[in-house]
Motif scaffolding. Structure first.
Motif, PDB file in Angstrom:
ATOM      1  N   LYS A 165       0.834  -1.192   0.000  1.00  0.00           N
ATOM      2  CA  LYS A 165       0.000   0.000   0.000  1.00  0.00           C
ATOM      3  C   LYS A 165       0.872   1.246   0.000  1.00  0.00           C
ATOM      4  CE  LYS A 165      -3.811  -2.129   2.546  1.00  0.00           C
ATOM      5  NZ  LYS A 165      -4.657  -2.055   3.763  1.00  0.00           N
ATOM      6  N   PRO A 166       0.423   2.317  -0.636  1.00  0.00           N
ATOM      7  CA  PRO A 166       1.217   3.554  -0.590  1.00  0.00           C
ATOM      8  C   PRO A 166       1.307   4.064   0.839  1.00  0.00           C
ATOM      9  CG  PRO A 166      -0.970   3.960  -1.511  1.00  0.00           C
ATOM     10  CD  PRO A 166      -0.822   2.474  -1.404  1.00  0.00           C
ATOM     11  N   PRO A 167       2.467   4.620   1.231  1.00  0.00           N
ATOM     12  CA  PRO A 167       2.631   5.100   2.607  1.00  0.00           C
ATOM     13  C   PRO A 167       1.709   6.279   2.905  1.00  0.00           C
ATOM     14  CG  PRO A 167       4.460   5.811   1.223  1.00  0.00           C
ATOM     15  CD  PRO A 167       3.650   4.864   0.390  1.00  0.00           C
ATOM     16  N   LYS A 168       1.263   6.350   4.168  1.00  0.00           N
ATOM     17  CA  LYS A 168       0.413   7.458   4.586  1.00  0.00           C
ATOM     18  C   LYS A 168       1.268   8.694   4.878  1.00  0.00           C
ATOM     19  CE  LYS A 168      -3.227   4.623   6.663  1.00  0.00           C
ATOM     20  NZ  LYS A 168      -3.986   4.336   7.916  1.00  0.00           N
ATOM     21  N   PRO A 169       0.750   9.869   4.581  1.00  0.00           N
ATOM     22  CA  PRO A 169       1.493  11.090   4.913  1.00  0.00           C
ATOM     23  C   PRO A 169       1.720  11.193   6.424  1.00  0.00           C
ATOM     24  CG  PRO A 169      -0.331  11.571   3.417  1.00  0.00           C
ATOM     25  CD  PRO A 169      -0.519  10.162   3.892  1.00  0.00           C
ATOM     26  N   GLN A 170       2.874  11.693   6.818  1.00  0.00           N
ATOM     27  CA  GLN A 170       3.213  11.872   8.226  1.00  0.00           C
ATOM     28  C   GLN A 170       2.797  13.277   8.638  1.00  0.00           C
ATOM     29  OE1 GLN A 170       7.324  11.034   9.098  1.00  0.00           O
ATOM     30  NE2 GLN A 170       7.243  12.068  11.085  1.00  0.00           N
ATOM     31  N   THR A 171       1.834  13.363   9.570  1.00  0.00           N
ATOM     32  CA  THR A 171       1.266  14.666   9.932  1.00  0.00           C
ATOM     33  C   THR A 171       1.885  15.267  11.189  1.00  0.00           C
ATOM     34  OG1 THR A 171      -0.515  13.587  11.166  1.00  0.00           O
ATOM     35  CG2 THR A 171      -0.937  14.089   8.842  1.00  0.00           C
ATOM     36  N   THR A 172       2.632  14.471  11.949  1.00  0.00           N
ATOM     37  CA  THR A 172       3.310  14.986  13.134  1.00  0.00           C
ATOM     38  C   THR A 172       4.753  14.520  13.135  1.00  0.00           C
ATOM     39  OG1 THR A 172       2.718  13.091  14.524  1.00  0.00           O
ATOM     40  CG2 THR A 172       1.181  14.955  14.499  1.00  0.00           C
ATOM     41  N   VAL A 173       5.579  15.216  13.909  1.00  0.00           N
ATOM     42  CA  VAL A 173       6.983  14.830  14.065  1.00  0.00           C
ATOM     43  C   VAL A 173       7.372  15.081  15.512  1.00  0.00           C
ATOM     44  CG1 VAL A 173       7.915  17.109  13.442  1.00  0.00           C
ATOM     45  CG2 VAL A 173       9.295  15.061  13.064  1.00  0.00           C
ATOM     46  N   LEU A 174       8.239  14.240  16.053  1.00  0.00           N
ATOM     47  CA  LEU A 174       8.731  14.376  17.418  1.00  0.00           C
ATOM     48  C   LEU A 174      10.123  14.995  17.384  1.00  0.00           C
ATOM     49  CD1 LEU A 174       7.653  10.943  18.948  1.00  0.00           C
ATOM     50  CD2 LEU A 174       6.453  13.139  19.053  1.00  0.00           C
ATOM     51  N   ILE A 175      10.280  16.100  18.113  1.00  0.00           N
ATOM     52  CA  ILE A 175      11.542  16.837  18.141  1.00  0.00           C
ATOM     53  C   ILE A 175      12.078  16.841  19.566  1.00  0.00           C
ATOM     54  CG2 ILE A 175      12.617  19.088  17.775  1.00  0.00           C
ATOM     55  CD1 ILE A 175      10.577  19.635  15.613  1.00  0.00           C
ATOM     56  N   PRO A 176      13.296  16.326  19.789  1.00  0.00           N
ATOM     57  CA  PRO A 176      13.871  16.350  21.145  1.00  0.00           C
ATOM     58  C   PRO A 176      13.955  17.781  21.674  1.00  0.00           C
ATOM     59  CG  PRO A 176      15.137  14.891  19.709  1.00  0.00           C
ATOM     60  CD  PRO A 176      14.186  15.638  18.823  1.00  0.00           C
ATOM     61  N   PHE A 177      13.465  17.971  22.894  1.00  0.00           N
ATOM     62  CA  PHE A 177      13.425  19.309  23.491  1.00  0.00           C
ATOM     63  C   PHE A 177      14.729  19.553  24.247  1.00  0.00           C
ATOM     64  CE2 PHE A 177      10.859  22.372  26.392  1.00  0.00           C
ATOM     65  CZ  PHE A 177      11.285  23.433  25.627  1.00  0.00           C
ATOM     66  N   VAL A 178      15.781  19.758  23.472  1.00  0.00           N
ATOM     67  CA  VAL A 178      17.100  20.064  24.027  1.00  0.00           C
ATOM     68  C   VAL A 178      17.605  21.349  23.378  1.00  0.00           C
ATOM     69  CG1 VAL A 178      17.665  17.658  24.561  1.00  0.00           C
ATOM     70  CG2 VAL A 178      18.245  18.595  22.315  1.00  0.00           C
ATOM     71  N   LYS A 179      18.498  22.042  24.082  1.00  0.00           N
ATOM     72  CA  LYS A 179      18.949  23.368  23.653  1.00  0.00           C
ATOM     73  C   LYS A 179      19.577  23.337  22.269  1.00  0.00           C
ATOM     74  CE  LYS A 179      19.617  27.751  24.881  1.00  0.00           C
ATOM     75  NZ  LYS A 179      18.499  28.661  25.240  1.00  0.00           N
ATOM     76  N   GLU A 180      20.314  22.278  21.959  1.00  0.00           N
ATOM     77  CA  GLU A 180      21.005  22.213  20.673  1.00  0.00           C
ATOM     78  C   GLU A 180      20.030  22.149  19.504  1.00  0.00           C
ATOM     79  OE1 GLU A 180      21.493  20.215  23.226  1.00  0.00           O
ATOM     80  OE2 GLU A 180      23.468  20.887  23.960  1.00  0.00           O
ATOM     81  N   ILE A 181      18.861  21.559  19.730  1.00  0.00           N
ATOM     82  CA  ILE A 181      17.884  21.380  18.653  1.00  0.00           C
ATOM     83  C   ILE A 181      16.779  22.423  18.722  1.00  0.00           C
ATOM     84  CG2 ILE A 181      16.196  19.758  17.686  1.00  0.00           C
ATOM     85  CD1 ILE A 181      17.982  17.493  18.631  1.00  0.00           C
ATOM     86  N   VAL A 182      16.464  22.883  19.925  1.00  0.00           N
ATOM     87  CA  VAL A 182      15.434  23.924  20.107  1.00  0.00           C
ATOM     88  C   VAL A 182      16.103  25.109  20.809  1.00  0.00           C
ATOM     89  CG1 VAL A 182      13.095  24.420  20.919  1.00  0.00           C
ATOM     90  CG2 VAL A 182      13.745  22.061  20.384  1.00  0.00           C
TER      91      VAL A 182
END
Length: 204
Positions: A165-182
């Motif tokens: 089956k075709p993959p479903k669109p990804q509507t959310t993403v998890l982002i680590p809440f650390v200073k280097e990334i946020v």
């Protein structure tokens, strides 16, 4: 009081045992909210007015990330089950003092998320997921579309091939809440800026 006057600290998710204990999933990082006796407020439904209730005692359930608490007047399992889904609140004025780079969950929800290198808006914070490092669950403005799979060979008479089956669109993403990334959290202007590592915002 209106909704802005309250802080949600947890949600009652189930009864614990037979004697009226309640399982609470926390939305607060402050254990004293569930361990120290005193007055809390109970909101039985989204439309109901919060009502004061006495927290008599509480304990953390090891390995579960939830608390078991005893509320005054809740004495058996049926009374505990009747509170499933109710929210525990404290007045907004009862905010603990935060250290630098600490935030109340309620202040983060709904913040706009921007990709710092490009300046593009990615979406909004929908949830905070407790982990070793907390994770920001971001509701994306534009879903990520996974790359198309390799074309399948035509079926042969000897074997009928199952088509993927075709993959479903990804509507959310998890982002680590650390200073280097946020690196930027701007509560007054209701925005955060993220600088995610390669691949985090790419579909697979």
């Amino acid at each position: 009081m209106n909704s802005d006057d309250w802080l949600e600290i947890g949600t009652i998710v189930a009864a614990q045992g037979l004697d009226g204990e309640l399982r609470v999933y926390p939305s607060s990082d402050f254990p004293e909210r569930f361990l120290e006796p005193g007055t809390r407020w109970l909101q039985r439904s989204a439309e109901a007015e919060p009502e004061p209730v006495e927290l008599l005692e509480g304990r953390m359930i090891p390995g579960k990330g939830i608390y078991a608490i005893v509320l005054e007047g809740v004495e058996d399992r049926d009374e505990a089950e009747a509170l499933r889904g109710a929210r525990l609140l404290v007045p907004d004025s009862d905010r603990p003092q935060l250290a630098e780079d600490e935030y109340h969950v309620v202040d983060l929800l709904g913040l706009e998320v921007y990709h710092q290198p490009s300046g593009d808006r990615l979406g909004t914070i929908a949830n905070i997921i407790p982990a070793g490092n907390d994770l920001l669950e971001v509701q994306l403005d534009k879903p990520l579309i996974a790359a198309s799979p390799e074309p399948e060979p035509p079926p042969t008479p000897e074997k009928r091939q199952k088509r993927s089956k075709p993959p479903k669109p990804q509507t959310t993403v998890l982002i680590p809440f650390v200073k280097e990334i946020v690196p930027i959290v701007d509560i007054p202007n209701r925005r955060v800026e993220v600088n995610p590592p390669p691949g985090l915002l790419e579909s697979t």
